[in-house]
Write an enzyme that holds these catalytic residues in place. Structure first.
Site, PDB file in Angstrom:
ATOM      1  N   SER A 109       0.824  -1.207   0.000  1.00 47.53           N
ATOM      2  CA  SER A 109       0.000   0.000   0.000  1.00 47.53           C
ATOM      3  C   SER A 109       0.865   1.267   0.000  1.00 47.53           C
ATOM      4  CB  SER A 109      -0.943  -0.047   1.208  1.00 47.53           C
ATOM      5  OG  SER A 109      -1.927   0.948   1.118  1.00 47.53           O
ATOM      6  N   ASP A 143     -10.310  -3.664  -4.383  1.00 46.06           N
ATOM      7  CA  ASP A 143      -9.367  -2.669  -3.874  1.00 46.06           C
ATOM      8  C   ASP A 143      -9.452  -1.415  -4.719  1.00 46.06           C
ATOM      9  OD1 ASP A 143      -7.228  -1.178  -2.979  1.00 46.06           O
ATOM     10  OD2 ASP A 143      -5.702  -2.683  -3.401  1.00 46.06           O
ATOM     11  N   HIS A 169      -8.267  -4.816  -0.174  1.00 44.39           N
ATOM     12  CA  HIS A 169      -7.039  -4.125   0.209  1.00 44.39           C
ATOM     13  C   HIS A 169      -6.753  -4.394   1.686  1.00 44.39           C
ATOM     14  CE1 HIS A 169      -4.067  -0.848  -0.405  1.00 44.39           C
ATOM     15  NE2 HIS A 169      -4.191  -0.720   0.918  1.00 44.39           N
TER      16      HIS A 169
END
Length: 313
Positions: free
Chosen positions: A163, A256, A286
């Site tokens: 991320s 996501d 995610h």
């Protein structure tokens, strides 16, 4: 069309909804960090037994960057030196720390048979962009400069993260190329690569647990402040060239908002002649990567990434 979650991911998504957990954007940054840290207890898998786990301090202009070095029982050594993954945790540049990603790092060290150095870069809003970038670059350069003393093979250093950490890893790889530091690879787990948020995946029905459509602008505001998100150090997809970058492993998740960013970045790298291993987990959201206790696909991802790391030498 809404993304269909895998049954286990759907169960976790439902549990998070029913738990009445407050949205991060309704909290202060310190409060959000505490909620994120607490979640690891129920979601992180059991850690493997390692040879050692030690704190280290990386010198930096502002003082020192805390880090943790994980050494597995089995190392792939060449001339007494081992490969190394410099890992940058996720959390929107606002939350996350060495503890939230400890088990993921331990598993990568164990299965990848390499040293993992997890970096506790400065967080926003106390330290806005480009503080995290500066720390990520400084830490990676320090590992390379002190490789032998760390037991690390300087020719086999990989930078990676998930991320926001994937964003930082991509920026480090670009910076290293431009600065003459040759990295062996870049690991980008559902990376944030473009602050414009114009991709289609940013407009799909909500199916993410940790990264909702409403929290993304909050993370961005905390991190960027008045800075320009079009700066390539914030949005690496805006870099002028991707040629000459190290081999990449790019992972995306179906449910996501960042999915299309990761997919596009993989294509940008491929089009520039970079060797790319692309892996898509269609039924996951995610944040799944660290949830191996609840989501077996997280463990699958670690195993596959570890196998890729071994192909780099």
């Amino acid at each position: 069309m809404p993304v269909v979650l895998d049954p286990d991911a759907a169960a976790v998504y439902k549990a998070f909804q029913e738990a009445g957990r407050p949205a991060y954007e309704t909290l202060t940054a310190p409060e959000a960090r505490e909620f994120y840290r607490a979640a690891r207890v129920v979601s992180n898998p059991e850690p493997p037994a390692l040879e050692s786990s030690k704190p280290i301090a990386i010198p930096a202009p502002h003082g020192a960057i805390p880090a943790r070095i994980y050494t597995p029982k089995t190392l792939r050594k060449s001339n007494g030196l081992a490969p190394c993954l410099v890992f940058l945790h996720g959390g929107g540049w606002v939350i996350g720390d060495l503890d939230t990603h400890e088990v993921a790092c331990q598993k990568l060290a164990h299965e990848g048979e390499l040293i993992v150095i997890s970096v506790d870069y400065r967080l926003a809003p106390e330290h806005r962009f480009p503080a995290a970038v500066d720390d990520a670059v400084t830490a990676t350069q320090w590992v390379a400069a002190n490789a032998k003393q760390l037991g690390v093979d300087a020719a086999r250093i990989v930078v990676g993260g998930d991320s926001a950490g994937g964003n930082l890893a991509a920026v480090v790889a670009l910076t290293a190329r431009d600065g003459g530091l040759k990295l062996a690879g870049q690991l980008l787990v559902y990376p944030a690569t473009e602050f414009a948020r114009t991709h289609a995946s940013h407009r799909e029905p909500e199916t993410s647990v940790l990264l909702t459509h409403s929290v993304i602008p909050w993370f961005a505001a905390q991190y960027l402040g008045d800075a320009d998100g079009s700066d390539w150090r914030a949005s690496p997809a805006r870099a002028k060239s991707f040629a000459g970058l190290p081999p990449a492993y790019v992972l995306t998740a179906g449910a996501d908002p960042l999915r299309d960013e990761g997919d596009e970045y993989a294509k940008l790298l491929k089009d520039a002649g970079v060797a790319v291993t692309y892996r898509h987990f269609p039924g996951q959201f995610h944040g799944f990567f660290t949830m191996g206790k609840l989501l077996n696909q997280a463990n699958v991802a670690v195993t596959e990434i570890s196998a890729w790391l071994k192909t780099l030498g």
